[in-house]
Scaffold this active site. Structure first.
Site, mmCIF file in Angstrom:
data_model
loop_
_atom_site.group_PDB
_atom_site.id
_atom_site.type_symbol
_atom_site.label_atom_id
_atom_site.label_comp_id
_atom_site.label_asym_id
_atom_site.label_seq_id
_atom_site.Cartn_x
_atom_site.Cartn_y
_atom_site.Cartn_z
ATOM 1 N N CYS A 122 -17.184 15.096 -38.999
ATOM 2 C CA CYS A 122 -16.112 14.547 -38.196
ATOM 3 C C CYS A 122 -17.101 14.399 -36.780
ATOM 4 O O CYS A 122 -17.324 15.337 -36.200
ATOM 5 C CB CYS A 122 -15.157 15.149 -38.201
ATOM 6 S SG CYS A 122 -14.027 14.749 -36.661
ATOM 7 N N CYS A 125 -14.815 15.263 -33.575
ATOM 8 C CA CYS A 125 -14.378 16.620 -33.317
ATOM 9 C C CYS A 125 -14.440 17.557 -34.633
ATOM 10 O O CYS A 125 -15.611 17.859 -34.852
ATOM 11 C CB CYS A 125 -12.630 16.771 -32.921
ATOM 12 S SG CYS A 125 -11.729 15.721 -33.942
ATOM 13 N N SER A 126 -13.437 17.806 -35.415
ATOM 14 C CA SER A 126 -13.579 18.534 -36.681
ATOM 15 C C SER A 126 -12.709 18.148 -37.696
ATOM 16 O O SER A 126 -12.011 19.173 -38.354
ATOM 17 C CB SER A 126 -13.209 19.958 -36.270
ATOM 18 O OG SER A 126 -11.943 20.532 -35.646
#
Length: 235
Positions: A122, A125-126
């Site tokens: 990603c 972000c995550s």
């Protein structure tokens, strides 16, 4: 003998964390506001937290192992991954009955081939398929991994000990707000006559992310032959 109160106070054990981060302050404020507004109760928050913490990658590993053994199930996993997830005990609607804004999204299983290897990231972000893989590893969330994988995928994979020949195309799949991905690696040599349980043991979390390959005899998420990063995250 006199008692040195000042000395006593100096020896008082301090908390492990002296201050909380801005993100922790934000989480506490948002959680308390949601409880106050009746969006969810403190008990519901506790149950969801416990649910999230117990999730791990084993169901995903079993899904891949079953797909290796059953061509029909493999076709189902690729065409309808949410349905295949239920076959290994993962319902993306749990625990609320309607999922969560960050998790109940479009889910896709990426099947490796002899000429194509997938790896997920990603970059923003995550984003991560938590309902079936559990919480993401810390390195997955670092800028070093996120920024560099999309630009230097082979170099990053080599730092995990994964060296792929030039004849194999590396496809980096970037997760986002509405899409989650999981890798279905190829079945390794030497495991032709294995059972589903035996195969499940060698499919690690890192294999399902795409930074490792299943290997006979490897049943933990290890990093081997690691080299230092040549392209730091601040470039």
């Amino acid at each position: 003998m006199t008692h040195d109160h000042d000395h006593d106070h100096d020896r008082t054990v301090k908390p492990m964390v002296d201050e909380i981060t801005d993100f922790e302050v934000l989480e506490i404020a948002l959680r308390e506001l949601c409880i106050e507004k009746g969006i969810f109760t403190a008990e519901e928050h506790r149950r969801f937290t416990e649910f999230a913490e117990q999730i791990g990658p084993t169901p995903a590993a079993r899904l891949v192992a079953r797909a290796w053994l059953d061509p029909d199930f493999k076709a189902l996993a690729i065409a309808e991954p949410l349905a295949a997830s239920k076959e290994v005990g993962v319902d993306w609607l749990e625990p609320t009955g309607f999922g969560t804004p960050s998790d109940f999204t479009a889910f896709q299983i990426l099947a490796d081939t002899p000429t194509v290897h997938h790896v997920i990231v990603c970059a923003l972000c995550s984003c991560y398929p938590r309902p079936i893989l559990g919480n993401s590893p810390e390195w997955y969330r670092t800028p070093n991994y996120r920024r560099r994988l999309v630009r230097h995928p082979r170099q990053v994979l080599s730092e995990f000990g994964l060296y792929l020949p030039e004849s194999i195309e590396v496809r980096v799949q970037d997760s986002n707000q509405k899409n989650r991905f999981m890798v279905m690696p190829m079945r390794p040599e030497g495991a032709d006559d294995w059972t589903e349980d035996q195969l499940t043991e060698i499919i690690t979390r890192d294999c399902l992310i795409g930074v490792a390959l299943p290997r006979v005899g490897v049943t933990t998420n290890i990093v081997v032959d690691t080299r230092l990063a040549m392209h730091p995250s601040g470039e």
